[in-house]
Design an enzyme around this catalytic site. Structure first.
Site, PDB file in Angstrom:
ATOM      1  N   GLN A 104       1.322  -0.996  -0.118  1.00  0.00           N
ATOM      2  CA  GLN A 104       0.507   0.035   0.089  1.00  0.00           C
ATOM      3  C   GLN A 104       1.089   1.370   0.199  1.00  0.00           C
ATOM      4  O   GLN A 104       2.177   1.322   0.343  1.00  0.00           O
ATOM      5  CB  GLN A 104      -0.763   0.278   1.306  1.00  0.00           C
ATOM      6  N   HIS A 106       0.397   5.412   1.197  1.00  0.00           N
ATOM      7  CA  HIS A 106      -0.694   7.233   1.715  1.00  0.00           C
ATOM      8  C   HIS A 106      -0.528   8.168   0.915  1.00  0.00           C
ATOM      9  O   HIS A 106       0.844   8.316   0.772  1.00  0.00           O
ATOM     10  CB  HIS A 106      -0.344   7.324   3.331  1.00  0.00           C
ATOM     11  N   GLU A 124       4.158   8.525   8.862  1.00  0.00           N
ATOM     12  CA  GLU A 124       3.910   7.439   9.372  1.00  0.00           C
ATOM     13  C   GLU A 124       5.044   7.166  10.223  1.00  0.00           C
ATOM     14  O   GLU A 124       6.623   6.728   9.013  1.00  0.00           O
ATOM     15  CB  GLU A 124       3.120   6.629   9.781  1.00  0.00           C
ATOM     16  N   HIS A 182       4.763   0.041   1.080  1.00  0.00           N
ATOM     17  CA  HIS A 182       5.021  -0.667   1.833  1.00  0.00           C
ATOM     18  C   HIS A 182       3.816  -1.948   2.244  1.00  0.00           C
ATOM     19  O   HIS A 182       3.456  -1.528   1.827  1.00  0.00           O
ATOM     20  CB  HIS A 182       5.253   0.294   3.138  1.00  0.00           C
ATOM     21  N   ARG A 202      -4.740   0.495  -1.200  1.00  0.00           N
ATOM     22  CA  ARG A 202      -4.078  -0.226  -2.283  1.00  0.00           C
ATOM     23  C   ARG A 202      -3.391  -1.111  -3.214  1.00  0.00           C
ATOM     24  O   ARG A 202      -4.232  -0.212  -4.186  1.00  0.00           O
ATOM     25  CB  ARG A 202      -4.662  -1.026  -1.365  1.00  0.00           C
TER      26      ARG A 202
END
Length: 330
Positions: A104, A106, A124, A182, A202
């Site tokens: 996936q 982001h 993150e 990742h 995804r």
């Protein structure tokens, strides 16, 4: 307002995804009697799972309600960017990757604002709390990967040769900027610190099916627009020792425009003193041992939020302890 300015703890919100297991029980989480649990949202102001305070005068109040009341006194001037969008800036999770997560990516803030309404982007970082032998994760792409070849591999269901794998063990940390391809693989218990976002594109789901017996949807068009194909075979970054005195050692793990996370190692009886002077909230998580933060005792694995206008605070190690400290840099 003064009644709200103390170290806050929260009742976690549990999330059920197909890749979860029962391993969060090992970190002290009370799970439903049946089924799998993938995530425990420890401190969350996201609409998909808002946590409620479970200690002190604010017990029972939602984090979003406290934020609406306190504003920058809760999150700090360094988080003015989040206040402008009426967002709590961060989201703290525990993850049980009993099975591999999907591959996936982001989006950044700018892409999320354009394509996902008022949702934030998602930068993150992860700290590996427990790892099975030979555990690994995926971060970035293999050398020689082109967007065209990558897309063709996704569409043909054979993406594996393009994925860069990193062996990991307990204690490792991984910085994951928005745009990073990742996947957390099986056998990992992870603490995740991230922007307050629940947007995931995804890319590849290992050709498996969901609980309904059908393949889970991919988000290939958006993913291709945000994947950083220049992130080629990255490695783990060593922690940076930033301070060492009187039984307290601090290492910087990740620093970005949204947050800074440190690992703090404390000998039994040692004390760290600090001050929340209005610039930033602080989130402390005990990942080993037990400490007192002002008059509150906190044992592994628990997190607490120190409001930005709290003032002086002291963290004292009841036993030898390891903590994660997160705040917003200037």
């Amino acid at each position: 307002m003064a009644d709200s300015l103390y170290p806050l703890t929260f009742t976690p919100v549990l999330k059920h995804y197909l890749w979860g297991g029962r391993n969060l029980e090992r970190l002290g989480r009370i799970l439903p009697p049946h089924g799998v649990v993938a995530e425990s949202w420890e401190i969350s102001g996201h609409q998909n799972g808002v946590t409620a305070v479970d200690n002190g005068p604010c017990a029972g109040r939602l984090l979003t309600d406290l934020h609406a009341e306190l504003g920058l006194d809760l999150i700090g001037r360094n988080c003015a960017w989040a206040q402008a969008r009426q967002k709590f800036p961060l989201l703290i999770k525990l993850l049980d990757a009993n099975l591999p997560l999907s591959v996936q990516v982001h989006p950044s803030d700018d892409f999320a604002r354009t394509h996902e309404g008022n949702e934030l982007g998602k930068t993150e970082m992860w700290v590996v709390l427990q790892a099975a032998p030979n555990a690994e994760l995926i971060l970035g792409v293999k050398a020689g990967t082109t967007p065209a070849a990558f897309r063709q591999a996704v569409e043909s269901g054979r993406l594996e040769p393009f994925l860069h794998r990193l062996p990991v063990k307990a204690g490792d940390h991984i910085c994951v900027p928005a745009g990073s391809l990742h996947a957390i693989m099986s056998g990992l218990l992870i603490a995740e610190i991230q922007q307050n976002s629940d947007t995931t594109y995804r890319v590849y789901d290992w050709n498996r099916v969901g609980d309904d017996g059908r393949p889970r949807p991919l988000h290939l068009e958006k993913a291709m627009a945000v994947i950083n194909f220049a992130q080629v075979e990255p490695g783990l970054r060593p922690p940076e020792l930033v301070a060492e005195q009187k039984g307290v050692r601090r290492w910087r793990l990740c620093a970005n425009q949204y947050f800074v996370t440190e690992r703090v190692q404390m000998a039994a009886g040692a004390t760290f003193t600090g001050a929340c002077n209005g610039e930033s909230l602080e989130i402390w998580g005990v990942i080993a041992g037990e400490v007192r933060i002002n008059r509150m005792t906190l044992a592994a694995v628990r997190f607490t939020l120190l409001p930005a206008a709290l003032g002086e605070f002291a963290v004292t190690a009841v036993t030898g302890a390891t903590l994660l400290r997160t705040y917003a840099g200037a």
